[in-house]
Design a protein around this motif. Structure first.
Motif, PDB file in Angstrom:
ATOM      1  N   TYR A 451      46.319 143.061   3.148  1.00 37.97           N
ATOM      2  CA  TYR A 451      47.437 142.979   2.201  1.00 37.97           C
ATOM      3  C   TYR A 451      47.059 142.110   1.000  1.00 37.97           C
ATOM      4  O   TYR A 451      47.275 142.480  -0.157  1.00 37.97           O
ATOM      5  CB  TYR A 451      48.668 142.372   2.882  1.00 37.97           C
ATOM      6  N   LEU A 452      46.505 140.924   1.288  1.00 29.98           N
ATOM      7  CA  LEU A 452      46.150 139.996   0.225  1.00 29.98           C
ATOM      8  C   LEU A 452      45.021 140.544  -0.635  1.00 29.98           C
ATOM      9  O   LEU A 452      45.035 140.421  -1.871  1.00 29.98           O
ATOM     10  CB  LEU A 452      45.756 138.654   0.847  1.00 29.98           C
ATOM     11  N   LEU A 453      44.034 141.168   0.005  1.00 32.65           N
ATOM     12  CA  LEU A 453      42.909 141.741  -0.737  1.00 32.65           C
ATOM     13  C   LEU A 453      43.378 142.838  -1.674  1.00 32.65           C
ATOM     14  O   LEU A 453      42.949 142.921  -2.833  1.00 32.65           O
ATOM     15  CB  LEU A 453      41.864 142.278   0.239  1.00 32.65           C
ATOM     16  N   ARG A 454      44.253 143.678  -1.167  1.00 38.67           N
ATOM     17  CA  ARG A 454      44.760 144.762  -2.004  1.00 38.67           C
ATOM     18  C   ARG A 454      45.603 144.207  -3.156  1.00 38.67           C
ATOM     19  O   ARG A 454      45.617 144.772  -4.246  1.00 38.67           O
ATOM     20  CB  ARG A 454      45.596 145.732  -1.173  1.00 38.67           C
ATOM     21  N   PHE A 455      46.296 143.118  -2.900  1.00 40.69           N
ATOM     22  CA  PHE A 455      47.076 142.494  -3.969  1.00 40.69           C
ATOM     23  C   PHE A 455      46.148 141.963  -5.070  1.00 40.69           C
ATOM     24  O   PHE A 455      46.406 142.166  -6.264  1.00 40.69           O
ATOM     25  CB  PHE A 455      47.919 141.351  -3.394  1.00 40.69           C
ATOM     26  N   VAL A 456      45.074 141.285  -4.677  1.00 41.10           N
ATOM     27  CA  VAL A 456      44.101 140.796  -5.660  1.00 41.10           C
ATOM     28  C   VAL A 456      43.511 141.964  -6.442  1.00 41.10           C
ATOM     29  O   VAL A 456      43.376 141.907  -7.673  1.00 41.10           O
ATOM     30  CB  VAL A 456      42.988 139.988  -4.961  1.00 41.10           C
ATOM     31  N   ALA A 457      43.162 143.046  -5.722  1.00 37.37           N
ATOM     32  CA  ALA A 457      42.602 144.222  -6.392  1.00 37.37           C
ATOM     33  C   ALA A 457      43.625 144.847  -7.334  1.00 37.37           C
ATOM     34  O   ALA A 457      43.281 145.284  -8.442  1.00 37.37           O
ATOM     35  CB  ALA A 457      42.146 145.243  -5.350  1.00 37.37           C
ATOM     36  N   TRP A 458      44.882 144.887  -6.907  1.00 36.37           N
ATOM     37  CA  TRP A 458      45.936 145.462  -7.754  1.00 36.37           C
ATOM     38  C   TRP A 458      46.115 144.633  -9.022  1.00 36.37           C
ATOM     39  O   TRP A 458      46.221 145.178 -10.126  1.00 36.37           O
ATOM     40  CB  TRP A 458      47.246 145.512  -6.965  1.00 36.37           C
ATOM     41  N   VAL A 459      46.124 143.302  -8.886  1.00 34.09           N
ATOM     42  CA  VAL A 459      46.274 142.431 -10.056  1.00 34.09           C
ATOM     43  C   VAL A 459      45.089 142.607 -10.999  1.00 34.09           C
ATOM     44  O   VAL A 459      45.249 142.727 -12.218  1.00 34.09           O
ATOM     45  CB  VAL A 459      46.413 140.962  -9.618  1.00 34.09           C
ATOM     46  N   ALA A 460      43.864 142.625 -10.431  1.00 32.45           N
ATOM     47  CA  ALA A 460      42.667 142.738 -11.278  1.00 32.45           C
ATOM     48  C   ALA A 460      42.648 144.051 -12.041  1.00 32.45           C
ATOM     49  O   ALA A 460      42.285 144.098 -13.222  1.00 32.45           O
ATOM     50  CB  ALA A 460      41.411 142.624 -10.411  1.00 32.45           C
ATOM     51  N   SER A 461      43.066 145.126 -11.398  1.00 33.12           N
ATOM     52  CA  SER A 461      42.973 146.443 -12.035  1.00 33.12           C
ATOM     53  C   SER A 461      44.128 146.730 -12.984  1.00 33.12           C
ATOM     54  O   SER A 461      44.070 147.696 -13.747  1.00 33.12           O
ATOM     55  CB  SER A 461      42.920 147.537 -10.960  1.00 33.12           C
ATOM     56  N   ARG A 462      45.164 145.889 -12.974  1.00 31.98           N
ATOM     57  CA  ARG A 462      46.305 146.150 -13.846  1.00 31.98           C
ATOM     58  C   ARG A 462      46.633 144.992 -14.789  1.00 31.98           C
ATOM     59  O   ARG A 462      47.246 145.219 -15.827  1.00 31.98           O
ATOM     60  CB  ARG A 462      47.542 146.487 -13.007  1.00 31.98           C
ATOM     61  N   CYS A 463      46.243 143.783 -14.416  1.00 29.66           N
ATOM     62  CA  CYS A 463      46.586 142.622 -15.241  1.00 29.66           C
ATOM     63  C   CYS A 463      45.370 142.026 -15.947  1.00 29.66           C
ATOM     64  O   CYS A 463      45.523 141.391 -16.990  1.00 29.66           O
ATOM     65  CB  CYS A 463      47.253 141.547 -14.378  1.00 29.66           C
ATOM     66  N   VAL A 464      44.182 142.163 -15.358  1.00 31.44           N
ATOM     67  CA  VAL A 464      42.972 141.662 -16.006  1.00 31.44           C
ATOM     68  C   VAL A 464      42.346 142.752 -16.868  1.00 31.44           C
ATOM     69  O   VAL A 464      41.950 142.523 -18.007  1.00 31.44           O
ATOM     70  CB  VAL A 464      41.961 141.166 -14.956  1.00 31.44           C
ATOM     71  N   TYR A 465      42.270 143.952 -16.301  1.00 28.59           N
ATOM     72  CA  TYR A 465      41.718 145.103 -17.012  1.00 28.59           C
ATOM     73  C   TYR A 465      42.759 146.214 -17.084  1.00 28.59           C
ATOM     74  O   TYR A 465      43.723 146.236 -16.316  1.00 28.59           O
ATOM     75  CB  TYR A 465      40.483 145.655 -16.284  1.00 28.59           C
ATOM     76  N   ARG A 466      42.529 147.138 -17.982  1.00 26.13           N
ATOM     77  CA  ARG A 466      43.234 148.419 -17.953  1.00 26.13           C
ATOM     78  C   ARG A 466      42.287 149.399 -17.267  1.00 26.13           C
ATOM     79  O   ARG A 466      41.359 149.916 -17.875  1.00 26.13           O
ATOM     80  CB  ARG A 466      43.594 148.880 -19.365  1.00 26.13           C
ATOM     81  N   PHE A 467      42.543 149.624 -16.007  1.00 26.07           N
ATOM     82  CA  PHE A 467      41.599 150.326 -15.127  1.00 26.07           C
ATOM     83  C   PHE A 467      42.033 151.774 -14.962  1.00 26.07           C
ATOM     84  O   PHE A 467      43.139 152.054 -14.500  1.00 26.07           O
ATOM     85  CB  PHE A 467      41.579 149.609 -13.776  1.00 26.07           C
ATOM     86  N   LYS A 468      41.167 152.693 -15.340  1.00 24.36           N
ATOM     87  CA  LYS A 468      41.466 154.109 -15.211  1.00 24.36           C
ATOM     88  C   LYS A 468      40.463 154.756 -14.273  1.00 24.36           C
ATOM     89  O   LYS A 468      39.253 154.608 -14.448  1.00 24.36           O
ATOM     90  CB  LYS A 468      41.440 154.801 -16.571  1.00 24.36           C
ATOM     91  N   VAL A 469      40.978 155.479 -13.287  1.00 20.71           N
ATOM     92  CA  VAL A 469      40.132 156.119 -12.289  1.00 20.71           C
ATOM     93  C   VAL A 469      40.178 157.627 -12.481  1.00 20.71           C
ATOM     94  O   VAL A 469      41.264 158.207 -12.597  1.00 20.71           O
ATOM     95  CB  VAL A 469      40.594 155.750 -10.858  1.00 20.71           C
ATOM     96  N   ARG A 470      39.012 158.236 -12.476  1.00 21.76           N
ATOM     97  CA  ARG A 470      38.923 159.693 -12.545  1.00 21.76           C
ATOM     98  C   ARG A 470      38.196 160.199 -11.298  1.00 21.76           C
ATOM     99  O   ARG A 470      37.149 159.663 -10.930  1.00 21.76           O
ATOM    100  CB  ARG A 470      38.157 160.142 -13.793  1.00 21.76           C
ATOM    101  N   PHE A 628      42.485 140.805 -24.347  1.00 19.30           N
ATOM    102  CA  PHE A 628      43.281 140.989 -23.134  1.00 19.30           C
ATOM    103  C   PHE A 628      43.264 142.457 -22.703  1.00 19.30           C
ATOM    104  O   PHE A 628      43.212 143.368 -23.537  1.00 19.30           O
ATOM    105  CB  PHE A 628      44.735 140.558 -23.379  1.00 19.30           C
ATOM    106  N   PHE A 629      43.323 142.691 -21.395  1.00 16.57           N
ATOM    107  CA  PHE A 629      43.490 144.028 -20.821  1.00 16.57           C
ATOM    108  C   PHE A 629      42.459 145.015 -21.372  1.00 16.57           C
ATOM    109  O   PHE A 629      42.803 146.111 -21.816  1.00 16.57           O
ATOM    110  CB  PHE A 629      44.905 144.555 -21.080  1.00 16.57           C
ATOM    111  N   SER A 630      41.206 144.625 -21.359  1.00 13.69           N
ATOM    112  CA  SER A 630      40.171 145.522 -21.872  1.00 13.69           C
ATOM    113  C   SER A 630      40.045 146.742 -20.958  1.00 13.69           C
ATOM    114  O   SER A 630      40.263 146.669 -19.752  1.00 13.69           O
ATOM    115  CB  SER A 630      38.830 144.805 -21.959  1.00 13.69           C
ATOM    116  N   ARG A 631      39.671 147.847 -21.546  1.00  7.97           N
ATOM    117  CA  ARG A 631      39.598 149.109 -20.811  1.00  7.97           C
ATOM    118  C   ARG A 631      38.310 149.171 -19.983  1.00  7.97           C
ATOM    119  O   ARG A 631      37.221 148.933 -20.498  1.00  7.97           O
ATOM    120  CB  ARG A 631      39.612 150.300 -21.777  1.00  7.97           C
ATOM    121  N   VAL A 632      38.450 149.492 -18.716  1.00  6.11           N
ATOM    122  CA  VAL A 632      37.307 149.809 -17.860  1.00  6.11           C
ATOM    123  C   VAL A 632      37.683 151.031 -17.041  1.00  6.11           C
ATOM    124  O   VAL A 632      38.863 151.410 -16.955  1.00  6.11           O
ATOM    125  CB  VAL A 632      36.934 148.628 -16.930  1.00  6.11           C
TER     126      VAL A 632
END
Length: 660
Positions: A451-470, A628-632
């Protein structure tokens, strides 16, 4: 308890149906597109009408014996408690049997027969309302509780049978939203109809029968839902079967902890729902309309939070939302305590007068936000239980969940009653439940670090970066797979976790574990440290053996075959560790899928090596050099069969995905 070849065939048929649903138009149209499809819409309206009918009946009956009839053996102060207890009692007595029936029988057949039974119960209840026979109505309350007890496991086991993993969160969100809207409408309608002079009780009876008939019509259009374990031998002993169901859930720790987490959410919610009337009257100095407003705000908050889950999870079962929900529940419960301090003196405020006081808006906002975060907390947990439970046992595990929910709600009533008797005020209770929620959530997240790991991953992919998955649909939803990715930064593994609906174990350079924050995170994720063979041959072999064990268990294994983080942003040659893993898997008889993937636009970010310090490139200096929120991004390629794979061919695939 047994399963045979027929059960296996049914399970395979279900899995095939779910796989085909992955390409369904609902995936591109959002969660509400499901309401246009036969595999979901009839089920939704069957559930919606049933929840509305239950609550219309219960609330109208409560008003009848509280305000309109004088029953010596059922005082008005106890009426709501007795009715609620009779409705919830079957959940304790018969949930274990209900779970078995839902696994053994065709679920469409069960839906249809349950709605037929509801029609019969409501016909009896209508007669009870006509003649105002309280014992008959109490018996109908118990029977409706029994019908709901059987309905619950069928409902939650039906969804993963017809929805893909990408639709499961959205489907649960729509069902949760519909349930709370139905509860709200049922309570409002029940109160309005029963209040009609002289003929209100008659109209309640007619309405209950009409809703039951409409539910029966909706259930007729539910598609076939084959039994998951038709050879199951029913154990009619509720005690031993309940214990067996709990042990089934316990076999998958993340499922069992999720069951406990959901039960805690019902404990938390029951505190607020049970205290709304007294809170409105004694604390907010409002009348019955104010109490109804609190229920409306709470229900709308839950509904909005449930619907937001799909948007925030990118259509995956995103349990990273659970810690976010828990944090919000605690913050706004505690703030609700502070919001009630210093309210202006008043008495018997009507709705308009109540809303005219600015101080009351903070109370309503706290209530709306804590219920919204409760929706974010609960929906991913339900979806996780559905996804991670074995199909042949899913309904029984959900039945065990229902039993624990009922026990936690009963415990809530006992504890709240004891605290109130001890002199604790209602605002203080809200503050205490907020603090208790923080403690319970922290305990659960430490027991299940995912749960905690997924929360960290969720924050990193939405609050640190603008993360787009294809291409994330190429990540297998089950079975062993080797995820092969380029290595650009210290947070590559975190971003891969955010993109995958399943947990990933990583094989990683041992030096990364020495870093204070990132190292602790990867130890929590049970990443496998690997040292160069020339430095520590024993640790090298132990790492590959641990990685091979991950694949033998049918899990996802992530590897960065460059052997280290790139120092110039280009893709480095792949080392031979990939082949060693695949050869060991072949020797173990494990069929492994190889999934190439490439992180893009991550070079130059805070966590990658770009700055030259004493002639070396280092990471994590000048945190906002890219703003802020650079695209990756992450590009996931089509899976490959292990046969014929080579490091050179894999590197070529990853390079193509990377755009080099």
């Amino acid at each position: 308890m047994s399963s045979n070849a027929t059960a296996s065939a049914a399970s395979a048929s279900s899995d095939a149906g779910r796989s085909s649903s992955a390409t369904h138009p609902a995936e591109s149209g959002g969660q509400f597109a499901l309401l246009r499809e036969r595999r979901f819409a009839p089920f939704f309206w069957t559930q919606f009408l049933g929840a509305a009918n239950d609550n219309l009946f219960k609330f109208a009956f409560t008003v009848l014996v509280t305000y309109q009839l004088q029953v010596s053996w059922l005082p008005p102060a106890l009426a709501g408690l007795v009715i609620g207890a009779l409705f919830i009692l079957p959940f304790l007595l018969f949930s274990a049997t209900s779970g078995q029936l839902a696994d053994k029988l065709d679920r469409r057949w069960l839906f249809i027969w349950l709605k037929r039974i509801e029609m019969g119960i409501m016909a009896i209840a209508a007669w009870g309302f006509f003649v105002q026979n309280i014992p008959v109505l109490l018996a109908c309350i118990f029977l409706m509780g029994l019908q709901s007890t059987v309905f619950g496991p069928v409902k939650f086991a039906y969804l993963p049978q017809h929805l893909s993993e990408r639709e499961l969160t959205g489907g649960n969100g729509v069902v949760e939203m519909g349930t709370f809207v139905a509860i709200l409408l049922g309570n409002v309608a029940g109160g309005l109809i029963i209040a009609v002079p002289e003929i209100g009780a008659h109209h309640v009876g007619f309405t209950c029968v009409a809703l039951a008939v409409l539910g029966r019509v909706a259930s007729h259009h539910i598609p076939a839902s084959p039994a998951m374990d038709p050879g199951l031998v029913i154990n009619w002993n509720p005690v031993t079967e309940t214990w067996r169901n709990l042990r089934l859930a316990y076999q998958t720790p993340v499922v069992f902890r999720s069951v406990l987490g959901i039960s805690w959410m019902w404990f938390f919610g029951a505190v607020f729902l049970s205290l709304f009337p007294a809170f409105a009257k004694d604390v907010l100095n409002g009348d019955e309309q104010v109490a109804s407003l609190l229920l409306v705000v709470f229900s709308i908050g839950i509904a909005i939070g449930s619907l937001l889950c799909e948007v925030l999870s990118r259509r995956h079962v995103e349990i990273g939302l659970v810690p976010l929900g828990a944090i919000g529940m605690s913050i706004f419960s505690i703030d609700l305590y502070f919001a009630t301090r210093g309210l202006p003196p008043a008495s018997g405020l009507g709705l308009q007068a109540f809303m005219a006081q600015p101080a009351h808006w903070r109370v309503l906002l706290d209530l709306a936000l804590l219920s919204l975060f409760a929706g974010l907390y609960s929906v991913p947990m339900y979806a996780l239980i559905q996804m991670r439970s074995q199909p042949t046992h899913r309904a029984r595990i959900i039945a065990a969940n229902n039993i624990l929910n009922a026990l936690f709600m009963i415990a809530s009533a006992v504890i709240v009653g004891g605290l109130l008797a001890a002199g604790v005020s209602i605002p203080q209770l809200f503050g205490l439940i907020g603090l208790a929620n923080a403690v319970v959530a922290f305990y659960i997240f430490m027991l299940v670090p995912e749960y905690l790991l997924r929360f960290v991953a969720w924050v990193a992919s939405r609050c640190v970066y603008r993360f787009k998955v294809r291409g994330d649909e190429h990540i297998p939803s089950e079975g062993a797979a080797l995820l092969v990715c380029n290595h650009v930064s210290f947070v590559d593994a975190v971003l891969l976790m955010a993109a995958s609906p399943r947990p990933i174990r990583f094989l990683m350079d041992h030096r990364i574990f020495r870093m204070p924050l990132v190292g602790g995170l990867f130890r929590l994720a049970k990443a496998i440290p690997i040292a160069p063979q020339k430095d520590d041959p024993e640790a090298y072999e132990a790492a590959f053996e641990a990685a091979a064990a991950v694949l033998r268990r049918g899990e996802l294994l992530g590897i960065f075959p460059e052997g280290g983080i790139t120092r110039d942003g280009t893709l480095q040659p792949f080392k031979g560790g990939v082949m060693k893993l695949l050869e060991r898997a072949e020797a173990d008889g494990v069929a492994v899928t190889v999934v190439p993937m490439a992180l893009t636009n991550l070079w130059g970010s805070f966590f990658s090596r770009v700055e030259v310090v004493n002639g070396d490139r280092v990471a994590m200096v000048r945190p906002f050099r890219r703003g802020f929120f650079s695209r990756v991004g992450l590009n996931v390629g089509e899976p490959l069969r292990a046969v014929g794979v080579s490091p050179e061919a894999l590197r070529e695939r990853v390079a193509k995905l990377h755009g080099q």
